[in-house]
Motif scaffolding. Structure first.
Motif, PDB file in Angstrom:
ATOM      1  N   ILE A   1      -2.861  13.829  -6.608  1.00 33.16           N
ATOM      2  CA  ILE A   1      -1.490  13.346  -6.728  1.00 33.16           C
ATOM      3  C   ILE A   1      -1.322  12.261  -5.674  1.00 33.16           C
ATOM      4  CG2 ILE A   1       0.956  13.906  -6.535  1.00 33.16           C
ATOM      5  CD1 ILE A   1       0.264  16.778  -7.300  1.00 33.16           C
ATOM      6  N   ALA A   2      -0.918  11.062  -6.104  1.00 33.73           N
ATOM      7  CA  ALA A   2      -0.731   9.951  -5.159  1.00 33.73           C
ATOM      8  C   ALA A   2       0.540  10.209  -4.345  1.00 33.73           C
ATOM      9  CB  ALA A   2      -0.631   8.625  -5.905  1.00 33.73           C
ATOM     10  N   GLU A   3       0.375  10.400  -3.038  1.00 33.66           N
ATOM     11  CA  GLU A   3       1.509  10.665  -2.176  1.00 33.66           C
ATOM     12  C   GLU A   3       1.579   9.636  -1.049  1.00 33.66           C
ATOM     13  OE1 GLU A   3       2.716  15.016  -1.794  1.00 33.66           O
ATOM     14  OE2 GLU A   3       0.528  15.161  -1.885  1.00 33.66           O
TER      15      GLU A   3
ATOM     16  N   TYR B   1      -7.008   9.657   1.205  1.00 34.27           N
ATOM     17  CA  TYR B   1      -7.796  10.506   0.315  1.00 34.27           C
ATOM     18  C   TYR B   1      -9.283  10.519   0.661  1.00 34.27           C
ATOM     19  CZ  TYR B   1      -3.464  11.260  -2.027  1.00 34.27           C
ATOM     20  OH  TYR B   1      -2.162  11.638  -2.268  1.00 34.27           O
ATOM     21  N   GLY B   2      -9.626   9.899   1.781  1.00 34.14           N
ATOM     22  CA  GLY B   2     -10.892  10.213   2.426  1.00 34.14           C
ATOM     23  C   GLY B   2     -12.109   9.374   2.149  1.00 34.14           C
ATOM     24  N   TRP B   3     -12.121   8.621   1.059  1.00 33.20           N
ATOM     25  CA  TRP B   3     -13.327   7.852   0.731  1.00 33.20           C
ATOM     26  C   TRP B   3     -13.534   6.732   1.749  1.00 33.20           C
ATOM     27  CZ3 TRP B   3     -17.642   8.085  -1.854  1.00 33.20           C
ATOM     28  CH2 TRP B   3     -18.355   6.918  -2.143  1.00 33.20           C
ATOM     29  N   PRO B   4     -14.778   6.550   2.267  1.00 32.40           N
ATOM     30  CA  PRO B   4     -16.002   7.304   2.000  1.00 32.40           C
ATOM     31  C   PRO B   4     -16.338   8.312   3.106  1.00 32.40           C
ATOM     32  CG  PRO B   4     -16.588   5.283   3.095  1.00 32.40           C
ATOM     33  CD  PRO B   4     -15.063   5.334   3.070  1.00 32.40           C
TER      34      PRO B   4
ATOM     35  N   THR C   1       0.825  -1.212   0.000  1.00 31.70           N
ATOM     36  CA  THR C   1       0.000   0.000   0.000  1.00 31.70           C
ATOM     37  C   THR C   1       0.854   1.254   0.000  1.00 31.70           C
ATOM     38  OG1 THR C   1      -1.817  -1.110   1.150  1.00 31.70           O
ATOM     39  CG2 THR C   1      -1.779   1.291   1.233  1.00 31.70           C
ATOM     40  N   PHE C   2       0.525   2.181  -0.894  1.00 37.26           N
ATOM     41  CA  PHE C   2       1.221   3.463  -0.981  1.00 37.26           C
ATOM     42  C   PHE C   2       0.327   4.604  -0.491  1.00 37.26           C
ATOM     43  CE2 PHE C   2       2.858   7.208  -3.295  1.00 37.26           C
ATOM     44  CZ  PHE C   2       4.192   7.145  -2.902  1.00 37.26           C
ATOM     45  N   SER C   3      -0.939   4.625  -0.932  1.00 37.77           N
ATOM     46  CA  SER C   3      -1.933   5.582  -0.447  1.00 37.77           C
ATOM     47  C   SER C   3      -3.272   4.866  -0.343  1.00 37.77           C
ATOM     48  CB  SER C   3      -2.033   6.803  -1.375  1.00 37.77           C
ATOM     49  OG  SER C   3      -2.482   6.417  -2.662  1.00 37.77           O
ATOM     50  N   TYR C   4      -4.217   5.457   0.388  1.00 33.80           N
ATOM     51  CA  TYR C   4      -5.483   4.754   0.629  1.00 33.80           C
ATOM     52  C   TYR C   4      -6.644   5.738   0.700  1.00 33.80           C
ATOM     53  CZ  TYR C   4      -4.820   5.966   5.641  1.00 33.80           C
ATOM     54  OH  TYR C   4      -4.647   6.614   6.844  1.00 33.80           O
ATOM     55  N   GLY C   5      -7.856   5.182   0.931  1.00 37.12           N
ATOM     56  CA  GLY C   5      -9.053   6.017   0.935  1.00 37.12           C
ATOM     57  C   GLY C   5      -9.506   6.394  -0.460  1.00 37.12           C
TER      58      GLY C   5
ATOM     59  N   MET D   1      -7.159  14.110   6.001  1.00 33.58           N
ATOM     60  CA  MET D   1      -7.604  13.571   4.725  1.00 33.58           C
ATOM     61  C   MET D   1      -7.380  14.606   3.630  1.00 33.58           C
ATOM     62  SD  MET D   1     -11.041  11.474   5.804  1.00 33.58           S
ATOM     63  CE  MET D   1     -10.903  10.090   6.960  1.00 33.58           C
ATOM     64  N   GLU D   2      -6.919  14.135   2.478  1.00 31.25           N
ATOM     65  CA  GLU D   2      -6.509  15.025   1.398  1.00 31.25           C
ATOM     66  C   GLU D   2      -7.696  15.597   0.626  1.00 31.25           C
ATOM     67  OE1 GLU D   2      -3.127  15.766   1.051  1.00 31.25           O
ATOM     68  OE2 GLU D   2      -3.273  14.680   2.959  1.00 31.25           O
ATOM     69  N   GLN D   3      -7.545  16.840   0.202  1.00 33.20           N
ATOM     70  CA  GLN D   3      -8.504  17.471  -0.692  1.00 33.20           C
ATOM     71  C   GLN D   3      -8.069  17.255  -2.135  1.00 33.20           C
ATOM     72  OE1 GLN D   3     -11.583  19.609  -0.243  1.00 33.20           O
ATOM     73  NE2 GLN D   3     -11.431  18.038   1.370  1.00 33.20           N
ATOM     74  N   PRO D   4      -9.014  17.039  -3.051  1.00 30.04           N
ATOM     75  CA  PRO D   4      -8.639  16.864  -4.458  1.00 30.04           C
ATOM     76  C   PRO D   4      -8.115  18.152  -5.053  1.00 30.04           C
ATOM     77  CG  PRO D   4     -11.022  17.005  -4.235  1.00 30.04           C
ATOM     78  CD  PRO D   4     -10.471  16.930  -2.838  1.00 30.04           C
ATOM     79  N   LEU D   5      -7.263  18.029  -6.055  1.00 29.23           N
ATOM     80  CA  LEU D   5      -6.802  19.194  -6.795  1.00 29.23           C
ATOM     81  C   LEU D   5      -7.924  19.771  -7.651  1.00 29.23           C
ATOM     82  CD1 LEU D   5      -3.341  17.860  -8.017  1.00 29.23           C
ATOM     83  CD2 LEU D   5      -3.805  19.286  -6.032  1.00 29.23           C
TER      84      LEU D   5
END
Length: 490
Positions: free
Chosen positions: A366-368, A373-376, A331-335, A398-402
């Motif tokens: 951007i995958a960091e 990334y918050g889902w759901p 796993t690199f990023s999730y949500g 949790m990240e906000q989308p660009l």
């Protein structure tokens, strides 16, 4: 903007089928406008639905998956039957394992009958949309800053899902049906033997294809697909990645180097884009498989994640959760919900993604490393049946989308424009739209989206977008199964 005001606006925009929206919904929406929108939404689901009301309801609730002109019903293989009774049952009770939600709490039986009649009548009039006719394919397309025409590269495909460019001017094309094609320099489709066995149901099948960074020396490629197995009397599937060597039109030395666990009985949200970074690591997107309650936020599960592995399938020692007990080491990023676009930024080397929201909330990110990334938990979308999934659009940690779209465009495939062939497009991000059937040009300034231009309107469901080594943009379209090249015109 208050949460309730935002949600009302979102519901209204979905019902009314607004064709576009900037990355934010303006907080200046008037109370009267919102009230009128909600009234329209209510009217669109009233028992006495007339034709206009039925169409509005269809566009709001159904078109995201089935197309505004019912194009997804063309040449449909009716797994659950095509009678009025079959359609009524499908809409009312759904087939959740296949990604079809239930609308029993959204519509009355009378309203459901209206939708069935609308769909059946529409199906009778469906004709395959031929964007490649002489009226359009050879015509000069005029964008804001570039003239171009379409060059038809390949036809006769079912659902072209991924493209990869071979040295010497040939191309590999994955067809969701399970066939891997090699397109010769004279544009003849040849079948490549040795592709993996796939479950070509729902959104599954043979999906992406990616060449090894040293393909010219080792002939190694990677295929993502919906792997299948029988267990406990059920047919289960998962996102998997096969590594193989290409010898002419045959694959050899096949080895499965990635397998998302656990396998599931669902037939959707496989994700499945592949991308190598500048350090030679392979990134793999895996959708939430329709189980958003458990998968995306659980680090012990593969689904709802971006994974990073070495070219042989082993795990990089600096992956963020390698030493976390119980976590999936790749796993690199999730949500994430369902990433179907992935591209390497030509300057920064960062891996960019986009993913499907539900009704609204398609995102560019951007995958960091280690980011959530918050889902759901957070989303700019609502459930397909119109109910509110979450009232949160932001949360600490949790990240906000660009950038995000409301309503959903159904993004698939993405590419940064490089080179000098396309005047004033260099650095812009191209994204395909499945729902609205256009090519989205996101005008970029670094990581900031300045605006959007819609190209190739009504071309069909755009599944993949790639920059070729010849400096041209290539677009794979589902309906009909065709690949085009955008050729600039002076």
């Amino acid at each position: 903007m208050k949460k309730t005001s935002y949600l009302y606006t979102l519901l209204a925009s979905a019902i009314l089928g607004f064709s576009s929206c900037n990355s934010t919904i303006s907080s200046s929406t008037s109370t009267s406008a919102t009230t009128n929108a909600i009234a329209a939404a209510t009217q669109a689901t009233a028992p006495e639905l007339d034709l206009a009301g039925v169409k509005a309801a269809y566009i709001s609730y159904c078109s995201g998956c089935h197309g505004e002109e019912l194009e997804a019903f063309a040449d449909r293989k009716w797994k659950h039957g095509s009678t009025d009774e079959d359609l009524f049952k499908a809409i009312k009770h759904g087939y959740p394992d296949e990604g079809m939600p239930a609308f029993a709490e959204t519509f009355s039986d009378e309203q459901l009958n209206g939708l069935v009649a609308y769909i059946q009548q529409g199906i009778k009039g469906i004709k395959a949309y031929d964007f490649g006719s002489e009226k359009t394919a050879e015509a000069v397309q005029q964008s804001e800053e570039q003239k171009f025409r379409l060059d038809t590269v390949a036809t006769g495909l079912d659902v072209p899902w991924g493209m990869a460019f071979l040295p010497g001017g040939e191309m590999l094309i994955t067809d969701r049906s399970g066939i891997l094609y090699r397109l010769s320099k004279d544009r003849k489709l040849q079948t490549v033997e040795g592709a993996p066995k796939v479950l070509a149901q729902g959104q599954g099948g043979l999906l992406d294809v990616e060449l090894h960074p040293d393909f010219a020396k080792n002939n190694i490629l990677y295929l993502s697909y919906s792997a299948v197995k029988e267990e406990g009397g059920q047919t289960l599937s998962s996102t998997a990645v096969m590594r193989a060597k290409l010898n002419g039109n045959k694959l050899s030395e096949q080895k499965v180097i990635f397998e998302a666990l656990p396998y599931s009985k669902t037939r959707h949200h496989y994700g499945s884009r592949l991308e190598f970074d500048k350090d030679g690591y392979l990134y793999i997107s895996v959708g939430d498989r329709g189980n958003h309650d458990e998968n995306p936020q659980d680090l012990a599960r593969h689904a709802g994640k971006v994974h990073r592995i070495k070219d042989d399938g082993s795990i990089p020692s600096d992956n963020p959760f390698v030493n976390k007990q119980g976590a999936v080491a790749s796993t690199f990023s999730y949500g994430h919900r369902n990433i179907q676009g992935m591209a390497l930024h030509p300057q920064t080397g960062q891996v960019w993604t986009h993913e499907h929201g539900p009704r609204g909330g398609d995102e560019v990110n951007i995958a960091e490393k280690a980011k959530n990334y918050g889902w759901p938990v957070i989303s700019y979308g609502i459930n397909y049946n119109g109910t509110v999934l979450t009232e949160l659009t932001k949360k600490e940690g949790m990240e906000q989308p660009l950038h995000y779209w409301v309503p959903s465009i159904g993004p698939s495939g993405m590419a940064f424009v490089t080179g000098s062939r396309y005047k004033n497009w260099e650095g812009d991000l191209m994204v395909g739209s499945l729902r609205f059937q256009f090519l989205s040009r996101l005008k970029m300034d670094g990581t900031k989206v300045l605006g959007e231009e819609k190209l190739l309107k009504n071309i069909g469901r755009v599944r993949d977008v790639k920059m070729g080594p010849d400096g041209y943009l290539y677009v794979a379209v589902e309906t009909p199964g065709t690949i085009y090249r955008l050729v600039p015109v002076e």
